[in-house]
Structure formats: C-alpha cells, structure tokens
Design a protein around this motif. Structure first.
Motif, PDB file in Angstrom:
ATOM      1  N   TYR A  33       6.469 -16.649   2.808  1.00  0.00           N
ATOM      2  CA  TYR A  33       5.825 -16.725   1.497  1.00  0.00           C
ATOM      3  C   TYR A  33       6.851 -16.553   0.379  1.00  0.00           C
ATOM      4  O   TYR A  33       7.835 -15.842   0.540  1.00  0.00           O
ATOM      5  N   TYR A  35       6.587 -15.269  -3.605  1.00  0.00           N
ATOM      6  CA  TYR A  35       5.775 -14.682  -4.665  1.00  0.00           C
ATOM      7  C   TYR A  35       6.638 -14.535  -5.915  1.00  0.00           C
ATOM      8  O   TYR A  35       7.856 -14.404  -5.835  1.00  0.00           O
ATOM      9  N   LEU A  43       1.652  -9.490  -7.817  1.00  0.00           N
ATOM     10  CA  LEU A  43       2.376 -10.483  -7.024  1.00  0.00           C
ATOM     11  C   LEU A  43       1.507 -11.731  -6.914  1.00  0.00           C
ATOM     12  O   LEU A  43       0.399 -11.678  -6.385  1.00  0.00           O
ATOM     13  N   LEU A  45       1.195 -15.654  -5.536  1.00  0.00           N
ATOM     14  CA  LEU A  45       1.730 -16.522  -4.501  1.00  0.00           C
ATOM     15  C   LEU A  45       2.087 -17.890  -5.072  1.00  0.00           C
ATOM     16  O   LEU A  45       1.257 -18.562  -5.695  1.00  0.00           O
ATOM     17  N   TYR A  48       3.660 -21.168   0.387  1.00  0.00           N
ATOM     18  CA  TYR A  48       3.829 -20.483   1.652  1.00  0.00           C
ATOM     19  C   TYR A  48       3.977 -21.508   2.776  1.00  0.00           C
ATOM     20  O   TYR A  48       3.758 -22.723   2.577  1.00  0.00           O
ATOM     21  N   GLY A  58       0.339 -22.224  -3.230  1.00  0.00           N
ATOM     22  CA  GLY A  58      -0.373 -20.982  -3.464  1.00  0.00           C
ATOM     23  C   GLY A  58      -1.087 -21.014  -4.792  1.00  0.00           C
ATOM     24  O   GLY A  58      -1.557 -22.059  -5.239  1.00  0.00           O
TER      25      GLY A  58
END
Lengths: 112, 117
Positions: A33, A35, A43, A45, A48, A58
């Motif tokens: 991932y 972030y 956090l 995203l 991913y 994300g």
C-alpha cells in the motif's frame, strides 16, 4: 531484518518535476500500500497492490501512478508534482487481509 | 464501504491519569479485523493490536487495554496510568475479510494524545 524500506527519506521538488518513490519489503508479503499523511487527515490510501503485476486505486489516486513489477517492490510515481502533493508518504505491506500491516519509515516530500 | 471514525482529534491528560481513545467503525462484512497503531513524535507507525470480529473478549497488555463491543461497533483503547512516553498519535484501522474485492486497510484520522508531566 529490514522489513519495509522506503527511498528516499526526504525530497524537495519543484512544481512540474517528476519523481519515483521506492518501497521494498523483504517479508514476501502479497499486499502493499501507499498512503499519504496530512495534518488532520489521517492516513489516506493512494494506491495498493494485492500481488505482483496488480495495482488498484485507493481513496486519493489522482496525480499518482504505481507499479508492482516485482513482488518485493512497489513504486509510487509523481509525473508532474504539484504543491498539493506536499505530504508524508508511507508504504506498508502485509501478508494478507487478515494480518497487520508493517510500515516503512516514511518519505517527507515538499513540492515548491 | 468501510469507515473508521475517531471523534477525538486531540486529548491532553496529566501524567498518571487514565485515558480512553474512542474508535467507531462501519462495515457490511460479517468478518473483519480491527487494529490500533501508535505514531510517536519520531514518525514511525507501530502496530499495537489486532482483533477479529468474532473475539469480543477484552484484552489487556500491561497498561494498555482494549474494549471491543460489536453491538456499538466500537473498539476503544484505554491507557492506564499514562506516561509521557505515551504521547503520540493513535490510529484505529479496519480490514474486511470476506467481502469480495475488499483488500483495503482503512484508517481513522487519528487521535493526538499529549501526556503532560
């Protein structure tokens, strides 16, 4: 035991420049991932991957691209950096969706 | 969609006080996992605990304890006799285990805890 390693740790870019952030993990994890962390936003995203050769968007993918050509590496690219991309970027990996994630040390990126 | 809410943005306590950090989650999955992470001022993210949706037993680890209540969709974290070293940002996170196509680990916005000596 390196775990998750991010390169570089710090970077300053000018608006419009491009760069690639590298994430490497040595735990043979399938999931990886990217972030971003901004004050008051937690956090979020970006992208991913659930395995070599796969990527997915994300929550905040615009302005970023990713690639997972090798299982151990997950690259995050900024094609044309913007000041809004100033942030701390974290890479994480985990074995599967039942397990905890392990995080890299973070990359502090400033776009001026 | 999965969602995690940490309503407390910042909390300040005096050393040795107890403090509870709230976490409320939303999910449509029947099986899911909940996590807590700590981010000290140095910036790294440290894993604290993982709990699956079938295990509602409270957990205690030293001064840390976790209260999972499925009925209220909450997974709260209590620090007993807080210390200055507990000062950090704490994140709650959720991962769905069965819903097709769900691979994300979703975080709350975090609670910044300041322990004053």
């Amino acid at each position: 035991n390196a775990g998750v390693t991010q390169t570089p740790k710090f970077r300053v870019l000018k608006t419009g420049q491009s760069m690639t952030l590298l994430c490497a993990q040595d735990m043979n994890h399938e999931y990886m991932y990217w972030y971003r962390q901004d004050p008051g936003m937690g956090l979020r995203l970006i992208h991913y991957s659930v395995g070599e050769g796969t990527t997915a968007k994300g929550e905040v993918p615009d302005g970023y691209n990713v690639s997972r050509l090798k299982k151990q590496n997950f690259l995050l690219g900024l094609e044309s950096a913007a000041p809004s991309q100033t942030s701390v970027y974290f890479c994480a990996s985990r074995r599967d969706r039942l397990s905890e994630a392990f995080f890299g040390q973070g990359t502090r990126l400033t776009v001026v | 969609a999965q969602k995690v809410t940490q309503a407390q943005t910042e909390i300040s306590v005096v050393e040795k006080e107890d403090v509870t950090l709230d976490c409320v989650y939303e999910t449509r999955d029947t099986t899911y996992y909940l996590f807590w992470y700590k981010q000290p001022p140095s910036g790294e993210l440290v894993f604290l605990i993982r709990r699956n949706s079938f295990d509602e037993q409270n957990e205690i680890s030293g001064r840390y304890s976790w209260n999972f209540q499925k009925s209220t969709s909450s997974f709260n974290f209590t620090i007993t006799a807080s210390q200055v070293v507990d000062s950090a940002v704490y994140f709650c996170a959720l991962s769905e285990a069965r819903r097709a196509g769900s691979y994300q680990l979703t975080f709350g916005k975090g609670t910044k805890l300041s322990v004053i000596p």
